[in-house]
Design a protein around this motif. Structure first.
Motif, PDB file in Angstrom:
ATOM      1  N   ASP A  53      -6.029  -2.318   1.824  1.00 41.43           N
ATOM      2  CA  ASP A  53      -4.688  -2.781   1.942  1.00 41.43           C
ATOM      3  C   ASP A  53      -4.972  -4.309   2.299  1.00 41.43           C
ATOM      4  O   ASP A  53      -5.881  -4.816   2.973  1.00 41.43           O
ATOM      5  CB  ASP A  53      -4.070  -2.381   3.260  1.00 41.43           C
ATOM      6  CG  ASP A  53      -3.575  -0.924   2.790  1.00 41.43           C
ATOM      7  OD1 ASP A  53      -3.284  -0.455   1.413  1.00 41.43           O
ATOM      8  OD2 ASP A  53      -3.106   0.027   3.755  1.00 41.43           O
ATOM      9  N   LYS A  57       2.872   6.597   5.287  1.00 41.56           N
ATOM     10  CA  LYS A  57       1.655   5.570   5.417  1.00 41.56           C
ATOM     11  C   LYS A  57       1.010   5.982   6.776  1.00 41.56           C
ATOM     12  O   LYS A  57       1.512   5.975   7.811  1.00 41.56           O
ATOM     13  CB  LYS A  57       2.144   4.153   5.329  1.00 41.56           C
ATOM     14  CG  LYS A  57       1.062   3.261   5.538  1.00 41.56           C
ATOM     15  CD  LYS A  57       0.168   3.061   4.196  1.00 41.56           C
ATOM     16  CE  LYS A  57      -1.109   2.413   4.539  1.00 41.56           C
ATOM     17  NZ  LYS A  57      -2.156   2.350   3.583  1.00 41.56           N
ATOM     18  N   THR A  62       5.543  -2.028   8.030  1.00 36.94           N
ATOM     19  CA  THR A  62       4.623  -1.324   7.007  1.00 36.94           C
ATOM     20  C   THR A  62       5.413  -0.986   5.719  1.00 36.94           C
ATOM     21  O   THR A  62       5.013  -0.964   4.886  1.00 36.94           O
ATOM     22  CB  THR A  62       4.431  -0.144   7.663  1.00 36.94           C
ATOM     23  OG1 THR A  62       3.727  -0.389   9.012  1.00 36.94           O
ATOM     24  CG2 THR A  62       3.381   0.917   7.046  1.00 36.94           C
ATOM     25  N   VAL A  72       4.783  -2.020   1.944  1.00 36.22           N
ATOM     26  CA  VAL A  72       4.407  -1.088   0.761  1.00 36.22           C
ATOM     27  C   VAL A  72       5.389  -1.612  -0.195  1.00 36.22           C
ATOM     28  O   VAL A  72       4.992  -1.286  -1.345  1.00 36.22           O
ATOM     29  CB  VAL A  72       4.817   0.280   1.424  1.00 36.22           C
ATOM     30  CG1 VAL A  72       4.607   1.592   0.394  1.00 36.22           C
ATOM     31  CG2 VAL A  72       3.503   0.921   2.422  1.00 36.22           C
ATOM     32  N   ASP A  74       0.231  -2.735   0.819  1.00 40.17           N
ATOM     33  CA  ASP A  74      -0.733  -1.881   1.375  1.00 40.17           C
ATOM     34  C   ASP A  74      -0.260  -0.653   0.449  1.00 40.17           C
ATOM     35  O   ASP A  74       0.985  -0.465  -0.200  1.00 40.17           O
ATOM     36  CB  ASP A  74       0.083  -1.260   2.886  1.00 40.17           C
ATOM     37  CG  ASP A  74      -0.270  -2.111   3.818  1.00 40.17           C
ATOM     38  OD1 ASP A  74      -1.021  -3.454   3.317  1.00 40.17           O
ATOM     39  OD2 ASP A  74      -0.061  -1.842   5.061  1.00 40.17           O
ATOM     40  N   SER A  75      -0.993   0.210   0.111  1.00 38.37           N
ATOM     41  CA  SER A  75      -0.746   1.303  -0.873  1.00 38.37           C
ATOM     42  C   SER A  75      -0.380   2.537  -0.068  1.00 38.37           C
ATOM     43  O   SER A  75      -0.965   2.729   0.803  1.00 38.37           O
ATOM     44  CB  SER A  75      -1.736   1.731  -1.676  1.00 38.37           C
ATOM     45  OG  SER A  75      -3.225   1.170  -1.411  1.00 38.37           O
ATOM     46  N   PRO A  76       0.867   3.306  -0.272  1.00 39.44           N
ATOM     47  CA  PRO A  76       1.315   4.149   0.463  1.00 39.44           C
ATOM     48  C   PRO A  76       0.360   5.557   0.620  1.00 39.44           C
ATOM     49  O   PRO A  76      -0.398   5.822  -0.579  1.00 39.44           O
ATOM     50  CB  PRO A  76       2.701   4.738  -0.112  1.00 39.44           C
ATOM     51  CG  PRO A  76       2.694   4.238  -1.800  1.00 39.44           C
ATOM     52  CD  PRO A  76       1.502   3.064  -1.426  1.00 39.44           C
TER      53      PRO A  76
END
Lengths: 259, 407
Positions: free
Chosen positions: A258, B109, B142, B146, B151-153
């Motif tokens: 991330d 997440k 967060t 996403v 950020d990848s879930p």
């Protein structure tokens, strides 16, 4: 394909604009160039003042690039490291990834822009250092000319080596994210591995050392490459392989984690 | 071929050619260089010409008129000069792809053992300001990260106009975002910060001037961001979000650190943008702020959806009761309870009755001859309603200091 090309051009223009709009980047390069030229002159003077009846302490071609190898690599590698870590430190990296969501494109654009800048600076410096050194030693030992066999190749390889160091820095920055750690990692590859190898027992120092960047660089910038090390052509491959592997690792790491 | 492969490959090719050159030049005069080697050299040289063109050919001096580079008044705390709210021409703006601009479904997440977002689903409609509310640590940021593909879930999806963020080409044209306005390189000027972003998505210089004017930053365009006040930095973040004139805006706590004038400016701007048919999602942990601007509320706590409702409805659904003071309170309470209401003691020493209105209670008391000293209908404020909803889900509770009531 056109869309792809447009995307690549966007990403390159983005990274270039960022690179050249921070004053400290320009001043770092200017300072690096000035200091390199200074060191080169000092080394050439010491070479020129060596007694003429004794063999010269250095190969005159290698001597042209000693200042370069000892010093220039350092600021340029750090500059490469900062390309990523300065963005991670400020959080700008998230803006970068929202503007260009493909991590691979960001890495590629940063690598191309930084590599190209280092290559240009490297080649200009290589030619200047060579001419400067030869002009100073000419009276004493007879300088080399640009067309002397081996010289053009060496000059080309020196610029390439600087670009390779900058790219190792870029990859280290992308992987480590923190400036101090990334600089340590990049300098380990660029300098310290070779130093470590030199302290190994006899056959192993060259057997392993020849695969490190400084040994490889030495082979491509001397008139008489040392036996027992890799040939100049293979050494160039070594110089290229280090940043290539590092960049591939960085690409995998950027995709996985991330932001 | 992905660019991550292409670049190392290019470097390898260039390196190989350089190696050939070294070997050939060392071993003899160049006339022994075979034809294919020359062809390779030329092929490898061409892309570097293109790189050089991109690097040096396209960069011109910033086209800032001289007068805009004049320094801002020395004591300017970020209070902008007259701010134009008039939006730029929207001719090139694409209409949003459907009635739902942002759609989050089943989003989860997890960071290690911590679940930041837990099966969150909601949709954000265009044409209104949607407030994204929750206590600190509820998972707002967060969720936004996403949505923006940062950020990848762990599970679920977040789509913008039906697409994942990472699949959008030139994403700034679709969605403008502000996550953290201070995430800017301090050594770069505002102009170059925006110019770089503009170039990343094929946006012209003219547009950079426009957003600088809209946010009142034009006089400071040539100054480095490190010299900016928090308010000015926040404006720069807004300018970046508006850069490509996107149909969707996603702002994380945009009023944090702004002075009153700045807060009012953001409020007007967001209302204005929503009125133009854009989708505006604004997060905040302050209900009072949202009460001023949001048409719709999405409230989360501990990563779960607590409410997804029009703002007006949320207020009307809020707790209402009647405060009664009477010397025979216990009797009255029993009577009210018998009629289906709930009654309990109030902090102020009276009786709080829910489920009956004030006239009803008055009649009831009169019918049984109970004296009533006070009869006050009470409406919970939006703030109270929000606190009621989220009190069970805040990560960190304050212990009220002695003698200080926090609520």
């Amino acid at each position: 394909m056109t869309a792809r090309l447009a995307r690549a051009r966007d990403a390159l223009a983005f990274e270039w604009t960022k690179l050249q709009s921070v004053r400290s980047n320009r001043w770092t390069l200017v300072a690096a160039v000035i200091v390199t030229l200074g060191i080169t002159v000092v080394i050439a003077e010491s070479l020129a003042s060596a007694p003429a009846n004794r063999p010269a302490p250095f190969d005159p071609l290698t001597a042209s690039f000693l200042g370069y190898a000892e010093y220039t690599v350092l600021p340029v590698t750090v500059l490469g490291v900062l390309v990523f870590t300065s963005e991670y430190a400020s959080g700008l990296i998230r803006t970068t990834f929202t503007a260009v969501p493909r991590r691979g494109s960001v890495l590629a654009a940063k690598a191309v822009v930084t590599g190209a800048a280092a290559l240009v600076v490297g080649e200009v410096l290589a030619v200047t250092c060579f001419l400067l050194t030869q002009a100073i030693v000419a009276g004493r030992h007879g300088g080399l000319s640009l067309s002397h066999p081996g010289v053009p190749g060496a000059i080309a390889a020196v610029g390439l080596a600087l670009a390779a160091c900058a790219l190792v820095g870029v990859a280290a920055g992308a992987i480590a994210r923190h400036t101090a750690g990334a600089i340590a990692a990049a300098l380990a590859v660029v300098y310290l591995l070779a130093l470590l190898c030199m302290f190994l027992p006899d056959p192993w120092n060259t057997r392993l050392g020849r695969f490190t960047m400084p040994f490889a660089a030495y082979q491509v910038v001397s008139l008489h490459p040392r036996a027992g090390l890799l040939s100049p052509a293979i050494s160039v491959v070594v110089l290229v392989a280090w940043p290539a592997i590092a960049l591939l690792a960085a690409a995998a790491e950027l995709r996985r984690r991330d932001a | 071929m992905s660019s991550a492969v292409a670049i190392p490959l290019l470097v390898v090719v260039v390196g190989f050619v350089a190696g050939c050159l070294t070997a050939v030049v060392r071993d003899g005069p160049p006339r022994y260089l075979p034809k294919w080697a020359w062809a390779l050299v030329i092929c490898a040289a061409v892309p570097w010409g293109g790189v050089a063109y991109l690097a040096f050919g396209r960069t011109r001096r910033p086209g800032i008129p001289l007068e805009t580079l004049a320094p801002v008044q020395p004591h300017d705390p970020g209070g902008p000069p007259a701010v134009t709210l008039a939006p730029p021409p929207l001719a090139h703006r694409r209409p949003s792809a459907g009635p739902v601009a942002i759609e989050v479904s089943g989003l989860t997440k997890r960071y290690g053992a911590v679940i930041a977002v837990d099966g969150l689903s909601f949709a954000v409609q265009p044409g209104k300001v949607t407030g994204f509310l929750g206590p600190n640590g509820a998972g707002k940021t967060t969720t936004m990260r996403v949505i923006l593909g940062l950020d990848s879930p762990t599970g679920g999806t977040a789509l913008i106009a039906g697409k994942r963020y990472r699949d959008i080409i030139r994403p700034l044209h679709e969605i403008g975002s502000l996550l953290d306005a201070t995430a800017v390189h301090r050594g770069r000027t505002a102009w170059f910060h925006l110019l770089a972003l503009a170039r990343s998505n094929g946006i012209g210089q003219q547009r950079v001037h426009e957003v600088l004017r809209m946010t009142g930053l034009e006089p400071a365009a040539g100054r480095r961001v490190g010299e900016f006040s928090l308010g000015m930095t926040q404006r720069l973040g807004i300018a970046a979000a508006l850069l490509a004139d996107p149909a969707v805006l996603l702002l994380d706590e945009p009023v944090n650190g702004l002075d009153l004038e700045g807060v009012r400016w953001i409020r007007q701007l967001l209302t204005h943008l929503a009125a133009e048919g854009r989708t505006v999602l604004v997060s905040s942990h302050l209900m009072s702020e949202m009460a001023m601007i949001a048409d719709h509320l999405i409230i989360i706590g501990r990563g779960r959806l607590l409410a997804d409702t029009p703002a007006a409805e949320f207020v009307s659904r809020a707790r209402r009761d009647v405060l009664v003071k009477s010397p025979r309170a216990a009797e009255l309470a029993a009577l009210a309870t018998a009629r289906g209401a709930t009654a309990g003691p109030d902090d102020s020493g009276g009786l709080a009755i829910t489920g009956m209105d004030a006239p009803g209670i008055g009649e009831l008391a009169a019918a049984h001859g109970i004296a009533v000293h006070e009869l006050v209908p009470r409406h919970a404020s939006l703030e109270d309603a929000y606190l009621d909803l989220t009190s069970g889900s805040a990560d960190y509770h304050f212990e009220p200091a002695e003698g200080v009531a926090l609520r």
